[in-house]
Design an enzyme around this catalytic site. Structure first.
Site, PDB file in Angstrom:
ATOM      1  N   ASN A  50       0.836  -1.212   0.000  1.00  0.00           N
ATOM      2  CA  ASN A  50       0.000   0.000   0.000  1.00  0.00           C
ATOM      3  C   ASN A  50       0.863   1.250   0.000  1.00  0.00           C
ATOM      4  O   ASN A  50       0.426   2.309   0.448  1.00  0.00           O
ATOM      5  CB  ASN A  50      -0.910   0.005   1.229  1.00  0.00           C
ATOM      6  N   HIS A 138     -14.434  -2.763   5.441  1.00  0.00           N
ATOM      7  CA  HIS A 138     -13.277  -3.587   5.801  1.00  0.00           C
ATOM      8  C   HIS A 138     -13.544  -4.456   7.043  1.00  0.00           C
ATOM      9  O   HIS A 138     -14.315  -4.084   7.921  1.00  0.00           O
ATOM     10  CB  HIS A 138     -12.108  -2.642   6.086  1.00  0.00           C
ATOM     11  N   GLU A 182     -16.287   3.290   4.010  1.00  0.00           N
ATOM     12  CA  GLU A 182     -14.925   3.636   3.611  1.00  0.00           C
ATOM     13  C   GLU A 182     -15.063   4.710   2.552  1.00  0.00           C
ATOM     14  O   GLU A 182     -16.128   4.869   1.959  1.00  0.00           O
ATOM     15  CB  GLU A 182     -14.240   2.398   2.999  1.00  0.00           C
ATOM     16  N   ASP A 212     -13.814   5.846   6.882  1.00  0.00           N
ATOM     17  CA  ASP A 212     -12.469   5.268   6.908  1.00  0.00           C
ATOM     18  C   ASP A 212     -11.768   5.672   5.603  1.00  0.00           C
ATOM     19  O   ASP A 212     -12.147   5.222   4.524  1.00  0.00           O
ATOM     20  CB  ASP A 212     -12.604   3.742   7.033  1.00  0.00           C
ATOM     21  N   HIS A 215      -7.365   4.223   2.484  1.00  0.00           N
ATOM     22  CA  HIS A 215      -6.759   4.120   1.149  1.00  0.00           C
ATOM     23  C   HIS A 215      -6.749   5.446   0.386  1.00  0.00           C
ATOM     24  O   HIS A 215      -6.267   5.502  -0.743  1.00  0.00           O
ATOM     25  CB  HIS A 215      -7.463   3.027   0.337  1.00  0.00           C
ATOM     26  N   LYS A 246      -0.103   3.177   5.019  1.00  0.00           N
ATOM     27  CA  LYS A 246      -0.296   3.024   3.581  1.00  0.00           C
ATOM     28  C   LYS A 246       0.462   4.153   2.876  1.00  0.00           C
ATOM     29  O   LYS A 246       1.683   4.147   2.863  1.00  0.00           O
ATOM     30  CB  LYS A 246      -1.784   2.943   3.271  1.00  0.00           C
TER      31      LYS A 246
HETATM   32  N1  PMP Z   1      -9.229   0.161   7.140  1.00  0.00           N
HETATM   33  C1  PMP Z   1      -9.045  -0.265   5.889  1.00  0.00           C
HETATM   34  C2  PMP Z   1     -10.030   0.149   4.852  1.00  0.00           C
HETATM   35  C3  PMP Z   1      -7.967  -1.094   5.560  1.00  0.00           C
HETATM   36  O1  PMP Z   1      -7.799  -1.534   4.320  1.00  0.00           O
HETATM   37  C4  PMP Z   1      -7.070  -1.472   6.592  1.00  0.00           C
HETATM   38  C5  PMP Z   1      -5.842  -2.343   6.352  1.00  0.00           C
HETATM   39  N2  PMP Z   1      -5.678  -2.915   5.165  1.00  0.00           N
HETATM   40  C6  PMP Z   1      -7.304  -1.013   7.881  1.00  0.00           C
HETATM   41  C7  PMP Z   1      -8.383  -0.194   8.123  1.00  0.00           C
HETATM   42  C8  PMP Z   1      -6.398  -1.398   9.001  1.00  0.00           C
HETATM   43  O2  PMP Z   1      -5.316  -0.541   9.074  1.00  0.00           O
HETATM   44  P1  PMP Z   1      -3.938  -0.998   9.709  1.00  0.00           P
HETATM   45  O3  PMP Z   1      -3.234  -1.807   8.677  1.00  0.00           O
HETATM   46  O4  PMP Z   1      -3.238   0.264  10.074  1.00  0.00           O
HETATM   47  O5  PMP Z   1      -4.277  -1.834  10.914  1.00  0.00           O
END
Ligand code: PMP
Length: 390
Positions: A50, A138, A182, A212, A215, A246
């Site tokens: 990412n 997620h 998201e 969220d 990304h 990311k």
């Molecule tokens: N939210 C989303 C949309 C994600 O894709 C991810 C991890 N891929 C997370 C939260 C979790 O974040 P972290 O890797 O910092 O635990």
């Protein structure tokens, strides 16, 4: 032997079932070298991380940071929860900078996005709260729903009519409702209509919005603050969450919110309270990158230009493509087939991985490519050629 069968037999059977379905996962043996990974003796461009802006792979940026460090500043461990002795000043500097950038009252930093998403919702949503969440959120948000006491319902992915029907029917029966989405969806690369969600929230008093931006943070908006900045709705979002692991090339996560919400989380959020805070040196790095992030429009524009080119090429080749971002899912369906296609791209030097259930719904196994701003034109052309040949 008998004990082994009693204690672990069910695990063996489950692992065999996963293997037969093509869904068994193993930790890959990798070595890393900037944008490249080497696996089984093959060096490949990493299109599965990412690191969207190429910041984690940028050794010049690292050198610049290292020049600022002294042994006193290199604090490798906080050695405690922030509520005990782990609250180093750099945390509050980072939070003040985030609040300032977003124009919000407050920010709170967490060890990772998983902690943020499994902790905020169970803390703020009580039994009088209804949560309405997009169907494709997620896993960390889903776990947040399951850990709490609030009732929750899922609306069809990005289906505002469905969401509004739920708001109309159920919201009046609860003291408050929280809409959860998201901004850029992690597995599909498409985007939530944040402006319309903000408008919907206004029509139903007592509704809060949780977004969220994992990304999109760093990647979208003039200053890299995400889709909310891009769509001009930052002020309408009550809990705007982002991650540092990311595009920012670090680790950890944050929420920007009201001062009251921050204080409440400090008192009620279990993954904030019951954990050792991030290493201060890591937070210092996060702040160092964040202070430069707002001026990285060149990298952001490069990523948009690259993504547009790849999307256009897939459309021209008649390949289904619903993404509108740098996250590019190539739908295959069957898991075993997806593995074969990922291996084909790997043979051509692109480290692309299959995404399979339970990460995505059964029958929707896919390749998932993360485009990165540091991809050269030659690499992009070669990638397009091999994608079209799949
Ligand atoms: N939210 C989303 C949309 C994600 O894709 C991810 C991890 N891929 C997370 C939260 C979790 O974040 P972290 O890797 O910092 O635990």
């Amino acid at each position: 032997m008998k004990n082994e069968e009693n204690n672990y037999g069910y695990m063996h059977r489950e692992l065999e079932r996963l293997e037969a379905e093509g869904n068994l996962r193993r930790l890959p043996r990798l070595t890393h070298e900037g944008r490249y990974v080497t696996a089984d003796g093959r060096r490949m461009l990493n299109l599965s991380s990412n690191d969207y802006l190429g910041l984690a792979a940028d050794t010049d940026l690292r050198s610049e940071f290292l020049d600022t460090l002294t042994p006193e500043m290199f604090v490798p461990s906080s050695s405690s929860s922030r509520l005990l002795t782990g609250n180093f000043p750099v945390y509050e500097e980072l939070e003040a900078e985030l609040a300032r950038l977003y124009g919000k009252e407050a920010a709170l930093v967490f060890n990772c996005g998983y902690h943020a998403n499994t902790g905020i919702l169970p803390a703020v949503a009580d039994a009088d709260t209804l949560i309405l969440a997009d169907k494709l959120i997620h896993a960390s948000l889903i776990d947040g729903l399951k850990l709490g006491t609030a009732r929750y319902l899922r609306y069809r992915h990005n289906d505002l009519k469905h969401l509004e029907r739920m708001l109309h029917e159920y919201a009046p029966t609860r003291k408050r409702t929280i809409i959860v989405t998201e901004s850029i969806f992690s597995m599909d690369g498409d985007e939530a209509p944040l402006r319309q969600l903000a408008a919907l929230k206004q029509r139903y008093p007592g509704t809060l919005l949780y977004v969220d931006e994992a990304h999109a943070f760093g990647v979208r908006g003039q200053h890299g603050l995400g889709c909310a900045e891009e769509q001009g709705v930052t002020k309408d979002i009550d809990f705007l969450m982002g991650t540092f692991g990311k595009a920012l090339g670090s680790e950890g996560a944050f929420v920007v919110c009201s001062r009251t919400a921050r204080e409440y989380l400090v008192n009620r959020m279990r993954p904030f309270i019951f954990t050792t805070a991030l290493p201060p040196v890591s937070v210092t790095w996060t702040l160092f990158v964040l202070r430069r992030l707002t001026r990285m429009e060149k990298r952001r524009k490069r990523l948009v230009a690259l993504s547009t080119r790849v999307h256009q090429a897939l459309h021209t080749a008649g390949m289904p493509d619903l993404s509108s971002s740098h996250i590019l899912p190539i739908m295959v369906g069957d898991s075993a087939d997806t593995i074969l296609k990922a291996e084909a791209l790997q043979r051509h030097g692109f480290y692309v991985l299959p995404v399979r259930p339970p990460t995505v719904p059964a029958g929707t196994s896919r390749l998932r490519l993360s485009l990165r701003a540091d991809l050269t034109n030659e690499e992009m052309d070669s990638l397009i050629k091999h994608l079209q040949a799949l």
